[in-house]
Design a protein around this motif. Structure first.
Motif, PDB file in Angstrom:
ATOM      1  N   VAL A 136       0.848  -1.200   0.000  1.00  0.00           N
ATOM      2  CA  VAL A 136       0.000   0.000   0.000  1.00  0.00           C
ATOM      3  C   VAL A 136       0.884   1.250   0.000  1.00  0.00           C
ATOM      4  O   VAL A 136       2.043   1.202   0.400  1.00  0.00           O
ATOM      5  CB  VAL A 136      -0.979   0.062   1.192  1.00  0.00           C
ATOM      6  N   TYR A 137       0.324   2.337  -0.465  1.00  0.00           N
ATOM      7  CA  TYR A 137       1.061   3.608  -0.482  1.00  0.00           C
ATOM      8  C   TYR A 137       0.076   4.724  -0.153  1.00  0.00           C
ATOM      9  O   TYR A 137      -1.141   4.565  -0.332  1.00  0.00           O
ATOM     10  CB  TYR A 137       1.730   3.831  -1.845  1.00  0.00           C
ATOM     11  N   PRO A 138       0.581   5.865   0.334  1.00  0.00           N
ATOM     12  CA  PRO A 138      -0.328   6.939   0.741  1.00  0.00           C
ATOM     13  C   PRO A 138      -1.229   7.368  -0.415  1.00  0.00           C
ATOM     14  O   PRO A 138      -0.752   7.601  -1.527  1.00  0.00           O
ATOM     15  CB  PRO A 138       0.619   8.084   1.140  1.00  0.00           C
ATOM     16  N   ALA A 170       1.664  -8.278 -12.238  1.00  0.00           N
ATOM     17  CA  ALA A 170       1.466  -7.143 -11.323  1.00  0.00           C
ATOM     18  C   ALA A 170       2.418  -6.022 -11.731  1.00  0.00           C
ATOM     19  O   ALA A 170       3.568  -5.977 -11.276  1.00  0.00           O
ATOM     20  CB  ALA A 170       1.711  -7.586  -9.883  1.00  0.00           C
ATOM     21  N   PRO A 171       1.953  -5.127 -12.602  1.00  0.00           N
ATOM     22  CA  PRO A 171       2.852  -4.071 -13.083  1.00  0.00           C
ATOM     23  C   PRO A 171       2.841  -2.842 -12.197  1.00  0.00           C
ATOM     24  O   PRO A 171       1.845  -2.530 -11.532  1.00  0.00           O
ATOM     25  CB  PRO A 171       2.282  -3.706 -14.464  1.00  0.00           C
ATOM     26  N   GLY A 172       3.959  -2.126 -12.233  1.00  0.00           N
ATOM     27  CA  GLY A 172       4.023  -0.784 -11.637  1.00  0.00           C
ATOM     28  C   GLY A 172       3.461   0.221 -12.623  1.00  0.00           C
ATOM     29  O   GLY A 172       2.490  -0.074 -13.329  1.00  0.00           O
ATOM     30  N   HIS A 173       4.041   1.386 -12.685  1.00  0.00           N
ATOM     31  CA  HIS A 173       3.515   2.431 -13.571  1.00  0.00           C
ATOM     32  C   HIS A 173       3.636   2.019 -15.040  1.00  0.00           C
ATOM     33  O   HIS A 173       4.698   1.564 -15.474  1.00  0.00           O
ATOM     34  CB  HIS A 173       4.279   3.733 -13.343  1.00  0.00           C
TER      35      HIS A 173
HETATM   36  C1  8X3 Z   1      -0.796   1.040 -11.108  1.00  0.00           C
HETATM   37  C2  8X3 Z   1       0.439   1.308 -10.310  1.00  0.00           C
HETATM   38  O1  8X3 Z   1       1.543   2.433  -8.310  1.00  0.00           O
HETATM   39  O2  8X3 Z   1      -0.100   3.735  -9.505  1.00  0.00           O
HETATM   40  O3  8X3 Z   1      -1.571  -0.004 -10.657  1.00  0.00           O
HETATM   41  O4  8X3 Z   1      -0.804   1.931  -8.110  1.00  0.00           O
HETATM   42  S1  8X3 Z   1       0.229   2.388  -9.021  1.00  0.00           S
END
Ligand code: 8X3
Length: 256
Positions: free
Chosen positions: A147-149, A183-186
């Motif tokens: 998770v991230y803010p 599961a990709p990032g940006h």
């Molecule tokens: C897309 C990547 O880091 O914006 O699922 O959640 S992120």
């Protein structure tokens, strides 16, 4: 790849790139699902250049269970043939704290990313089980790992996708049905950022100082996963651009 593939969220981004790559790799039939009929039809017209390929565009809102059933009803024989299901439809809406969150955004994300995936899987998986073959790939996210803010509900839906991939694998492995996820990032060349920031192009301008993945990079991974020999099940691929090390660690040192 002499298969029949169904792709959700096929009208843009990773779904569209996967449809194009599957067409190039010689799939026999592509069932393309998305909300926007005009975009689906444009993609179908483009893919009609592949003479051997049959394209079946089906427009519906994956959040609405009865719309899903009604739209798919006339295509039972096509659905019976699906060897490869790409559960790609998904989106993020909003980027605030839970205590300031927008309920309608939450519902859109939960209904699309979790319930929509389940609706389609519930229709296709029993047919794969009956045939004792098939392959399901879910499009998860780094947001399904950490998770991230500001990520809260979006992350929760992608954690759910991560859990459902594992659960489906356990449910289906004895039936000859493979299950995996990417599961990709940006990823650029998608509508992700614009949707998250509600069409605000300035806020959505988050890729200008680093090179994210491109939609085709993810499509190539999906293609690799589904073209492995039958004894190989790639369960999970976590992938980020070289300049991203976690959801919030991005080296914004310019684009390559
Ligand atoms: C897309 C990547 O880091 O914006 O699922 O959640 S992120």
């Amino acid at each position: 790849m002499n298969s029949v593939a169904l792709i959700t969220g096929a009208s843009s981004g990773i779904g569209q790139a996967t449809a194009r790559l599957f067409a190039m790799k010689g799939v026999r039939k592509l069932i393309l699902c998305a909300r926007r009929r005009d975009r689906l039809e444009a993609l179908s017209a483009e893919l009609s250049a592949y003479k051997e390929l049959v394209v079946v565009p089906i427009a519906f809102d994956i959040r609405d269970h009865s719309a899903v059933s009604t739209a798919l009803e006339p295509f039972q024989r096509d659905l019976d043939e699906v060897d490869v299901l790409i559960n790609n439809a998904g989106l993020a809406k909003g980027f605030g704290s839970v205590h300031e969150g927008n309920l309608s955004d939450w519902e859109t994300m939960i209904d699309t990313n979790v319930k929509g995936l389940l609706y389609i899987t519930r229709i296709i998986a029993p047919r794969m089980v009956a045939r004792r073959s098939g392959h399901i790939i879910n499009v998860c996210s780094t947001a399904g790992k950490e998770v991230y803010p500001g990520g809260n509900v979006y992350c929760a839906t992608k954690f759910a996708v991560d859990a459902l991939t594992k659960a489906l694998r356990q449910d289906l492995y004895t039936y000859g049905v493979r299950v995996g996820q990417v599961a990709p990032g940006h990823v650029e060349e998608t509508e992700f950022a614009l949707t998250r920031f509600d069409g605000n192009a300035e806020r959505a301008n988050i890729y200008s100082d680093f090179q994210p993945l491109k939609a085709k990079d993810v499509a190539e991974i999906i293609c690799f996963m589904v073209s492995r020999p039958p004894h190989v099940n790639i369960q999970d691929v976590l992938v980020m651009s070289s300049q991203q090390a976690s959801p919030s660690l991005i080296h914004r040192s310019g684009r390559s």
